[in-house]
Write an enzyme that holds these catalytic residues in place. Sequence first.
Site, mmCIF file in Angstrom:
data_model
loop_
_atom_site.group_PDB
_atom_site.id
_atom_site.type_symbol
_atom_site.label_atom_id
_atom_site.label_comp_id
_atom_site.label_asym_id
_atom_site.label_seq_id
_atom_site.Cartn_x
_atom_site.Cartn_y
_atom_site.Cartn_z
ATOM 1 N N CYS A 32 0.839 -1.200 0.000
ATOM 2 C CA CYS A 32 0.000 0.000 0.000
ATOM 3 C C CYS A 32 0.875 1.252 0.000
ATOM 4 C CB CYS A 32 -0.890 0.013 1.241
ATOM 5 S SG CYS A 32 -1.757 -1.542 1.525
ATOM 6 N N GLU A 68 -1.953 6.948 -2.670
ATOM 7 C CA GLU A 68 -3.023 7.595 -1.906
ATOM 8 C C GLU A 68 -3.998 8.240 -2.881
ATOM 9 O OE1 GLU A 68 -1.373 10.319 0.915
ATOM 10 O OE2 GLU A 68 -0.435 8.709 2.073
ATOM 11 N N GLY A 95 -0.282 9.426 -6.474
ATOM 12 C CA GLY A 95 0.111 8.131 -7.025
ATOM 13 C C GLY A 95 1.512 8.251 -7.600
ATOM 14 N N THR A 103 -3.794 -3.379 -4.413
ATOM 15 C CA THR A 103 -4.083 -4.737 -4.872
ATOM 16 C C THR A 103 -4.087 -5.637 -3.635
ATOM 17 O OG1 THR A 103 -3.032 -4.294 -6.993
ATOM 18 C CG2 THR A 103 -3.216 -6.623 -6.358
ATOM 19 N N ILE A 123 -9.377 -7.103 -35.783
ATOM 20 C CA ILE A 123 -9.305 -8.285 -36.652
ATOM 21 C C ILE A 123 -10.531 -9.189 -36.444
ATOM 22 C CG2 ILE A 123 -7.985 -10.430 -37.061
ATOM 23 C CD1 ILE A 123 -5.437 -8.682 -36.612
ATOM 24 N N GLY A 135 -13.441 -8.037 -35.736
ATOM 25 C CA GLY A 135 -14.637 -7.289 -36.133
ATOM 26 C C GLY A 135 -15.642 -7.222 -34.986
ATOM 27 N N GLY A 136 -16.929 -7.408 -35.312
ATOM 28 C CA GLY A 136 -17.986 -7.312 -34.298
ATOM 29 C C GLY A 136 -17.771 -8.309 -33.162
ATOM 30 N N GLU A 142 2.358 0.655 -11.466
ATOM 31 C CA GLU A 142 3.811 0.413 -11.406
ATOM 32 C C GLU A 142 4.570 1.496 -12.163
ATOM 33 O OE1 GLU A 142 5.574 -2.461 -10.034
ATOM 34 O OE2 GLU A 142 3.704 -2.712 -8.939
HETATM 35 C C1 FAD Z 1 -5.891 -1.730 -10.750
HETATM 36 C C2 FAD Z 1 -4.891 -0.939 -9.984
HETATM 37 C C3 FAD Z 1 -4.068 -1.581 -9.068
HETATM 38 C C4 FAD Z 1 -3.152 -0.828 -8.318
HETATM 39 N N1 FAD Z 1 -2.379 -1.480 -7.379
HETATM 40 C C5 FAD Z 1 -1.638 -0.729 -6.533
HETATM 41 C C6 FAD Z 1 -0.978 -1.339 -5.423
HETATM 42 O O1 FAD Z 1 -1.059 -2.540 -5.213
HETATM 43 N N2 FAD Z 1 -0.283 -0.545 -4.573
HETATM 44 C C7 FAD Z 1 -0.175 0.799 -4.772
HETATM 45 O O2 FAD Z 1 0.480 1.467 -3.975
HETATM 46 N N3 FAD Z 1 -0.769 1.416 -5.825
HETATM 47 C C8 FAD Z 1 -1.496 0.678 -6.704
HETATM 48 N N4 FAD Z 1 -2.158 1.290 -7.749
HETATM 49 C C9 FAD Z 1 -2.010 2.721 -7.941
HETATM 50 C C10 FAD Z 1 -1.177 3.073 -9.169
HETATM 51 O O3 FAD Z 1 0.159 2.759 -8.932
HETATM 52 C C11 FAD Z 1 -1.392 4.579 -9.481
HETATM 53 O O4 FAD Z 1 -2.712 4.704 -9.978
HETATM 54 C C12 FAD Z 1 -0.390 5.086 -10.498
HETATM 55 O O5 FAD Z 1 0.887 5.165 -9.900
HETATM 56 C C13 FAD Z 1 -0.765 6.476 -11.032
HETATM 57 O O6 FAD Z 1 -1.024 7.348 -10.000
HETATM 58 P P1 FAD Z 1 -2.355 8.245 -10.013
HETATM 59 O O7 FAD Z 1 -3.491 7.326 -10.262
HETATM 60 O O8 FAD Z 1 -2.378 9.039 -8.764
HETATM 61 O O9 FAD Z 1 -2.203 9.193 -11.255
HETATM 62 P P2 FAD Z 1 -1.517 10.632 -11.261
HETATM 63 O O10 FAD Z 1 -0.194 10.544 -10.606
HETATM 64 O O11 FAD Z 1 -2.490 11.618 -10.748
HETATM 65 O O12 FAD Z 1 -1.311 10.855 -12.813
HETATM 66 C C14 FAD Z 1 -2.358 11.250 -13.684
HETATM 67 C C15 FAD Z 1 -1.774 11.452 -15.064
HETATM 68 O O13 FAD Z 1 -0.799 12.510 -15.028
HETATM 69 C C16 FAD Z 1 0.428 12.020 -15.524
HETATM 70 N N5 FAD Z 1 1.556 12.631 -14.811
HETATM 71 C C17 FAD Z 1 1.712 12.777 -13.469
HETATM 72 N N6 FAD Z 1 2.868 13.371 -13.196
HETATM 73 C C18 FAD Z 1 3.489 13.584 -14.377
HETATM 74 C C19 FAD Z 1 4.723 14.159 -14.764
HETATM 75 N N7 FAD Z 1 5.606 14.598 -13.861
HETATM 76 N N8 FAD Z 1 5.036 14.212 -16.079
HETATM 77 C C20 FAD Z 1 4.168 13.748 -17.010
HETATM 78 N N9 FAD Z 1 2.975 13.210 -16.703
HETATM 79 C C21 FAD Z 1 2.654 13.122 -15.405
HETATM 80 C C22 FAD Z 1 0.392 10.506 -15.291
HETATM 81 O O14 FAD Z 1 1.288 9.828 -16.140
HETATM 82 C C23 FAD Z 1 -1.063 10.207 -15.589
HETATM 83 O O15 FAD Z 1 -1.262 10.100 -16.971
HETATM 84 C C24 FAD Z 1 -3.047 0.562 -8.519
HETATM 85 C C25 FAD Z 1 -3.881 1.198 -9.456
HETATM 86 C C26 FAD Z 1 -4.810 0.472 -10.164
HETATM 87 C C27 FAD Z 1 -5.718 1.203 -11.113
#
Ligand code: FAD
Length: 443
Positions: free
Chosen positions: A167, A170, A174, A203, A397, A399-400, A423
């Site tokens: 975890c 937040e 992210g 996760t 490829i 299609g529907g 990740e």
């Molecule tokens: C199904 C799923 C499983 C997950 N599992 C885990 C887990 O087990 N543990 C955990 O800790 N997290 C987990 N996550 C969280 C995941 O790692 C984050 O969602 C991810 O790191 C992106 O962070 P964010 O959602 O806050 O997006 P944001 O950081 O808000 O980013 C939003 C957009 O802005 C872009 N962006 C942000 N900063 C920049 C920059 N400096 N330059 C260019 N573009 C930028 C990003 O690339 C993205 O397109 C999970 C998420 C999902 C959806």
Amino acid sequence: MAAPETKVTQQEEPLQDGRAAEAKDAAAEATASLGIEVGDTPYSLALSQDQKDIREWAHGFAEQVVRPAAHEWDEREEFPWPVVQEAAKIGLYGFESIAQFWADPSGLTFPIVNEELFWGDAGIGMSIFGSTLAVAGVYGSGTPEQMAEWIPQCYGDENDVKVGAFCASEPDAGSDVSGYRTTAKYDEGKDEWVINGQRAWATNGGIANVHVVIASVDRELGSRGHAAFVIPPGTKGLEQGAKVKKHGIRASHTADVHLDDCRVPGSCLLGGKEKVDERLAKAREGKSAKGQAAMRTFELSRPTVGAQAVGIARAAYKYALDYAKEREAFGRKIIENQAIAFALADMKTEIDASRLLVHRAAWMGKAGKDFESAEGSMSKLKAGEVAVWVTERAIQILGGNGYSREFPVERMHRDAKIWTIFEGTSEIQRLVISRAISGVHIK
Ligand SMILES: Cc1cc2nc3c(=O)[nH]c(=O)nc-3n(C[C@H](O)[C@H](O)[C@H](O)COP(=O)(O)OP(=O)(O)OC[C@H]3O[C@@H](n4cnc5c(N)ncnc54)[C@H](O)[C@@H]3O)c2cc1C
């Protein structure tokens, strides 16, 4: 012993001395750019018999157990406990198997197993291998005693299967790890840490036996003030928040985790207080080398994540290839049209290129090579984007039928998308790569 004779095609015009030296330099440069040093381990793309056997074994499970269950668990949007238990029974899920995969000195076995499992299904694959995020957290920061205590508890055993959760993210942070608000305060009198905050998108969050939580012990230090804690099973103050309803990997459980005055023993601080205090003191003096260490940890785990994306892409490609050889339109098989055949040729080429990047980075990590161009990030970036692109092509490829839930490529496309987000998003991978290759702090 004399070197074996090799057949060399005669050059019509021998290279001039200068040109020969230039060619040699170019060859050395090209080899170095692949992370290979001349005179190092001989270069070979051949897998060992052990690796082939493990691949076949993992593929068999993916084909016979995972594939047939994929649609049902995607529709149910529930964690597939019986399938994970089946994986534990054959030794694919568990502490010993992960240790065995990691022990391969070439670094390739774990990516190979991941590719096969995610070829079977990504949602179930993540349910089986999601615990490795928590394991990596303990492995990355813990002492040998902490690893021995907590890693097996992330798995349980075949009669009582358990999972682990990592975890870090937040709701408001992210990608921007310096923005984490979850705090850990030390209660010296009781030798306990008190953790408060909300974690998002975890996760296995809330259903895990062991939660590894990143918390700030000194907010002024930003990401350098973070530490990792194990939250043992049944600890009061840790509760699952909302379960996330997702676009893809729906068999995998994703949820918020709330930590309210969650107290854990001092021994749950991964690495131990003395070591963490030392690191924080260095960071306060501006001496910390943590950035490099963290970067290396990510570079090491990213090829495995990339391998999962390769598995999804390969599954969709193969399904589309078989379909194109069967489906008829305008009185011929659709594959007889260049538009379809060339799309499949591009799909296969991109998948193989991704796998080569994944294997290169996995090998580099195991061989202790420096990731000078962020090769781990490259592998995850390429494989994630290729998985999205290939699965979308596969829908086209079919299609529907491709758009229908009766056919699996629709699910594969929904699943693939998360590989450009979690990740480290694709943008964050590009940031890491561009900083590594330029030495410039790109924003
Ligand atoms: C199904 C799923 C499983 C997950 N599992 C885990 C887990 O087990 N543990 C955990 O800790 N997290 C987990 N996550 C969280 C995941 O790692 C984050 O969602 C991810 O790191 C992106 O962070 P964010 O959602 O806050 O997006 P944001 O950081 O808000 O980013 C939003 C957009 O802005 C872009 N962006 C942000 N900063 C920049 C920059 N400096 N330059 C260019 N573009 C930028 C990003 O690339 C993205 O397109 C999970 C998420 C999902 C959806």
